[in-house]
Write a protein that holds these residues in place. Structure first.
Motif, PDB file in Angstrom:
ATOM      1  N   ASP A  92       0.584  -1.310  -0.030  1.00 42.89           N
ATOM      2  CA  ASP A  92      -0.164   0.015   0.248  1.00 42.89           C
ATOM      3  C   ASP A  92       0.688   1.082  -0.029  1.00 42.89           C
ATOM      4  OD1 ASP A  92      -2.227  -1.237   0.424  1.00 42.89           O
ATOM      5  OD2 ASP A  92      -2.324  -0.818   2.161  1.00 42.89           O
ATOM      6  N   TYR A  93       1.830   1.099   0.153  1.00 44.90           N
ATOM      7  CA  TYR A  93       2.806   2.198  -0.106  1.00 44.90           C
ATOM      8  C   TYR A  93       4.041   2.505  -0.549  1.00 44.90           C
ATOM      9  CZ  TYR A  93       0.861   2.277   4.677  1.00 44.90           C
ATOM     10  OH  TYR A  93      -0.797   2.237   5.488  1.00 44.90           O
ATOM     11  N   ASP A  94       4.533   3.224  -1.270  1.00 45.12           N
ATOM     12  CA  ASP A  94       5.902   3.847  -1.937  1.00 45.12           C
ATOM     13  C   ASP A  94       6.936   3.913  -1.050  1.00 45.12           C
ATOM     14  OD1 ASP A  94       4.435   4.113  -3.968  1.00 45.12           O
ATOM     15  OD2 ASP A  94       3.748   6.493  -3.931  1.00 45.12           O
ATOM     16  N   VAL A  95       7.197   3.692   0.111  1.00 44.10           N
ATOM     17  CA  VAL A  95       8.410   3.541   1.084  1.00 44.10           C
ATOM     18  C   VAL A  95       7.318   3.875   2.789  1.00 44.10           C
ATOM     19  CG1 VAL A  95       7.889   6.581   0.877  1.00 44.10           C
ATOM     20  CG2 VAL A  95      10.636   5.585   1.473  1.00 44.10           C
ATOM     21  N   VAL A  96       8.639   2.732   2.977  1.00 47.87           N
ATOM     22  CA  VAL A  96       8.515   2.784   5.166  1.00 47.87           C
ATOM     23  C   VAL A  96       9.299   2.832   5.312  1.00 47.87           C
ATOM     24  CG1 VAL A  96       8.319   1.233   6.362  1.00 47.87           C
ATOM     25  CG2 VAL A  96       7.037   0.393   4.286  1.00 47.87           C
ATOM     26  N   LEU A  97       9.147   4.449   6.484  1.00 46.49           N
ATOM     27  CA  LEU A  97      10.500   4.509   7.529  1.00 46.49           C
ATOM     28  C   LEU A  97      10.525   4.015   8.407  1.00 46.49           C
ATOM     29  CD1 LEU A  97      10.705   8.046   5.551  1.00 46.49           C
ATOM     30  CD2 LEU A  97      12.748   6.364   5.644  1.00 46.49           C
ATOM     31  N   ILE A  98      11.848   3.586   8.702  1.00 45.79           N
ATOM     32  CA  ILE A  98      11.396   2.829  10.240  1.00 45.79           C
ATOM     33  C   ILE A  98      12.412   3.785  11.064  1.00 45.79           C
ATOM     34  CG2 ILE A  98      12.338   0.639  11.848  1.00 45.79           C
ATOM     35  CD1 ILE A  98      11.549  -1.385   9.087  1.00 45.79           C
ATOM     36  N   ASP A  99      12.033   4.332  12.366  1.00 43.54           N
ATOM     37  CA  ASP A  99      12.770   5.245  13.059  1.00 43.54           C
ATOM     38  C   ASP A  99      13.122   3.597  14.087  1.00 43.54           C
ATOM     39  OD1 ASP A  99      14.441   6.966  15.308  1.00 43.54           O
ATOM     40  OD2 ASP A  99      12.059   7.384  16.139  1.00 43.54           O
ATOM     41  N   CYS A 100      14.981   3.700  14.620  1.00 45.73           N
ATOM     42  CA  CYS A 100      15.428   2.363  14.897  1.00 45.73           C
ATOM     43  C   CYS A 100      15.513   3.119  16.168  1.00 45.73           C
ATOM     44  CB  CYS A 100      16.230   1.726  14.545  1.00 45.73           C
ATOM     45  SG  CYS A 100      15.771   0.883  12.949  1.00 45.73           S
ATOM     46  N   PRO A 101      15.172   2.404  17.726  1.00 44.47           N
ATOM     47  CA  PRO A 101      15.816   3.226  19.038  1.00 44.47           C
ATOM     48  C   PRO A 101      17.530   3.210  19.140  1.00 44.47           C
ATOM     49  CG  PRO A 101      15.641   0.824  19.428  1.00 44.47           C
ATOM     50  CD  PRO A 101      15.110   1.129  18.283  1.00 44.47           C
ATOM     51  N   PRO A 102      17.677   3.858  19.889  1.00 48.90           N
ATOM     52  CA  PRO A 102      19.520   3.668  20.018  1.00 48.90           C
ATOM     53  C   PRO A 102      19.898   2.742  20.728  1.00 48.90           C
ATOM     54  CG  PRO A 102      18.563   5.141  21.839  1.00 48.90           C
ATOM     55  CD  PRO A 102      16.976   4.475  20.622  1.00 48.90           C
ATOM     56  N   SER A 103      20.048   1.720  19.958  1.00 54.24           N
ATOM     57  CA  SER A 103      20.992   0.530  20.667  1.00 54.24           C
ATOM     58  C   SER A 103      21.143  -0.308  19.727  1.00 54.24           C
ATOM     59  CB  SER A 103      19.843  -0.043  21.663  1.00 54.24           C
ATOM     60  OG  SER A 103      18.926  -0.767  21.465  1.00 54.24           O
ATOM     61  N   LEU A 104      21.757  -1.599  19.882  1.00 57.60           N
ATOM     62  CA  LEU A 104      21.782  -2.507  18.750  1.00 57.60           C
ATOM     63  C   LEU A 104      21.296  -3.647  19.091  1.00 57.60           C
ATOM     64  CD1 LEU A 104      26.042  -1.644  17.826  1.00 57.60           C
ATOM     65  CD2 LEU A 104      23.279  -1.322  16.479  1.00 57.60           C
ATOM     66  N   GLY A 105      20.262  -3.746  19.744  1.00 59.47           N
ATOM     67  CA  GLY A 105      18.935  -4.847  20.411  1.00 59.47           C
ATOM     68  C   GLY A 105      17.895  -5.288  19.687  1.00 59.47           C
ATOM     69  N   VAL A 106      17.146  -6.139  20.003  1.00 60.09           N
ATOM     70  CA  VAL A 106      16.825  -7.149  19.224  1.00 60.09           C
ATOM     71  C   VAL A 106      15.889  -5.979  18.607  1.00 60.09           C
ATOM     72  CG1 VAL A 106      14.789  -7.376  20.480  1.00 60.09           C
ATOM     73  CG2 VAL A 106      14.548  -8.511  18.936  1.00 60.09           C
ATOM     74  N   LEU A 107      14.907  -5.072  18.918  1.00 61.95           N
ATOM     75  CA  LEU A 107      14.338  -3.818  18.099  1.00 61.95           C
ATOM     76  C   LEU A 107      15.288  -3.268  16.754  1.00 61.95           C
ATOM     77  CD1 LEU A 107      12.565  -2.286  21.331  1.00 61.95           C
ATOM     78  CD2 LEU A 107      10.952  -3.658  18.927  1.00 61.95           C
ATOM     79  N   THR A 108      16.765  -2.651  16.955  1.00 56.76           N
ATOM     80  CA  THR A 108      16.887  -2.723  15.700  1.00 56.76           C
ATOM     81  C   THR A 108      17.298  -3.723  14.612  1.00 56.76           C
ATOM     82  OG1 THR A 108      18.027  -0.728  17.237  1.00 56.76           O
ATOM     83  CG2 THR A 108      18.831  -1.108  14.986  1.00 56.76           C
ATOM     84  N   ILE A 109      17.518  -4.633  15.173  1.00 56.86           N
ATOM     85  CA  ILE A 109      17.981  -5.761  14.252  1.00 56.86           C
ATOM     86  C   ILE A 109      16.750  -6.286  13.239  1.00 56.86           C
ATOM     87  CG2 ILE A 109      18.637  -8.706  14.928  1.00 56.86           C
ATOM     88  CD1 ILE A 109      20.846  -7.230  15.770  1.00 56.86           C
ATOM     89  N   ASN A 110      15.513  -5.837  13.684  1.00 55.49           N
ATOM     90  CA  ASN A 110      13.869  -6.436  13.866  1.00 55.49           C
ATOM     91  C   ASN A 110      14.383  -5.162  12.561  1.00 55.49           C
ATOM     92  OD1 ASN A 110      11.155  -8.160  13.923  1.00 55.49           O
ATOM     93  ND2 ASN A 110      12.665  -8.057  16.112  1.00 55.49           N
ATOM     94  N   GLY A 111      14.239  -4.164  12.484  1.00 56.97           N
ATOM     95  CA  GLY A 111      14.576  -2.920  11.707  1.00 56.97           C
ATOM     96  C   GLY A 111      15.271  -3.140  10.136  1.00 56.97           C
ATOM     97  N   LEU A 112      16.432  -4.284  11.172  1.00 60.62           N
ATOM     98  CA  LEU A 112      17.572  -3.795   9.522  1.00 60.62           C
ATOM     99  C   LEU A 112      16.970  -4.727   8.768  1.00 60.62           C
ATOM    100  CD1 LEU A 112      20.819  -3.255  12.462  1.00 60.62           C
ATOM    101  CD2 LEU A 112      19.446  -1.966  10.945  1.00 60.62           C
ATOM    102  N   THR A 113      16.561  -6.371   9.534  1.00 59.15           N
ATOM    103  CA  THR A 113      16.049  -7.114   8.876  1.00 59.15           C
ATOM    104  C   THR A 113      15.420  -6.775   7.704  1.00 59.15           C
ATOM    105  OG1 THR A 113      16.492  -8.947  10.693  1.00 59.15           O
ATOM    106  CG2 THR A 113      15.122  -9.633   9.451  1.00 59.15           C
ATOM    107  N   ALA A 114      13.493  -6.133   7.898  1.00 54.19           N
ATOM    108  CA  ALA A 114      12.707  -5.284   7.475  1.00 54.19           C
ATOM    109  C   ALA A 114      13.288  -4.490   6.526  1.00 54.19           C
ATOM    110  CB  ALA A 114      11.616  -4.879   8.372  1.00 54.19           C
ATOM    111  N   ALA A 115      14.418  -3.993   6.528  1.00 56.66           N
ATOM    112  CA  ALA A 115      14.984  -3.138   5.197  1.00 56.66           C
ATOM    113  C   ALA A 115      15.092  -3.496   3.994  1.00 56.66           C
ATOM    114  CB  ALA A 115      15.939  -1.874   6.404  1.00 56.66           C
TER     115      ALA A 115
END
Ligand SMILES: Nc1ncnc2c1ncn2[C@@H]1O[C@H](COP(=O)(O)OP(=O)(O)OP(=O)(O)O)[C@@H](O)[C@H]1O
Ligand SMILES: [Mg+2]
Length: 252
Positions: free
Chosen positions: A116-139
């Protein structure tokens, strides 16, 4: 399919959230269908959009922990859509740690809505934990905001190592699109020197133009608006428009 950018740097306060919000607003101005994802339990992006992270009916936490479909969590704010965060997301981080396939939680959640989108922008938290890894995996690509001051390159090496790990384990196609120079002070030579140093030391692209430091940017989140709406003609808003155009996001 859209291009998905993770905006990441484990260093705090380098303008990740500001960059996601402003690029999102700029891309929407440029006619793109934009989805923003607040992956930070602090909920700063959610707050900057004028939403109250403490008063949300549902947030990404429910997507990760209760497997609520992303469509039930999506909110529309002006021209953009957002998957908001609340402090509960910190609990989701702990929950994810015990789950097989934990790196893919965001990627899986986005799959049914991405088209449904042309672009998705993910705001990652200031850590290299599992949330950021989720962001990098989805990008597809990573944007690294960097405040141009002495020692700001420290941490870039560690971020690049994490990106290499993500490429080997979960997302081989992941690319570093480049560094976004933030809070740039053009009156001194230091900013340019820091950027040259980062470019030669790590071989990363520095995207143009740098975003000037301006109180107009700092004021915007308190008004629940991006700098593009708060100070539409400011040099910082203009810089984010140029950066957004340089990404050359295709319209589906
Ligand atoms: N170009 C700019 N000029 C002046 N202030 C800015 C600029 N960009 C960001 N700021 C301010 O710097 C602070 C940090 O920005 P922001 O919250 O976007 O960083 P962050 O990297 O997301 O932080 P965190 O690591 O906590 O998530 C905020 O107060 C923001 O308003
Ligand atoms: Mg932030």
């Amino acid at each position: 399919m859209p291009v998905t950018y993770a905006v990441a740097n484990q260093k705090g306060g380098v303008a990740k959230t500001t960059t996601v919000h402003a690029l999102g607003a700029a891309l929407a101005e440029q006619g793109r269908r934009v989805l923003l994802v607040d992956l930070d339990p602090q909920g700063c992006l959610t707050f900057s959009l004028g939403l109250d992270p403490n008063a949300l009916d549902k947030s990404l936490h429910d997507v990760f922990v209760h497997r609520v479909p992303a469509t039930e969590v999506l909110l529309k704010v002006g021209e953009v859509h957002v998957l908001p965060a609340s402090i509960d997301l910190a609990g989701a981080e702990v929950h994810l740690l015990t789950r097989p396939g934990r790196e893919y939680a965001l990627s899986r959640a986005l799959d049914p809505i991405k088209s449904d989108y042309d672009v998705v922008l993910i705001d990652c938290p200031p850590s290299l934990g599992v949330l950021t890894i989720n962001g990098l995996t989805a990008a597809d690509e990573i944007l690294v905001p960097l405040q141009c001051e002495t020692l700001s390159h420290r941490g870039v090496g560690q971020l690049l190592e994490t990106i290499e790990d993500v490429k080997s384990y979960t997302n081989p196609a992941l690319k570093v699109r480049g560094v976004v120079a933030t809070m740039f002070d053009s009156r001194t030579r230091l900013g340019r020197e820091v950027l040259d140093d980062v470019r030669t030391r790590y071989g990363v692209t520095v995207l143009e133009p740098p975003v000037p430091k301006s109180v107009r940017v700092a004021e915007a989140p308190g008004r629940g608006r991006s700098v593009l709406e708060h100070a539409a003609r400011s040099s910082s808003a203009e810089a984010y428009r140029q950066l957004a155009a340089s990404l050359e996001v295709a319209v589906a």
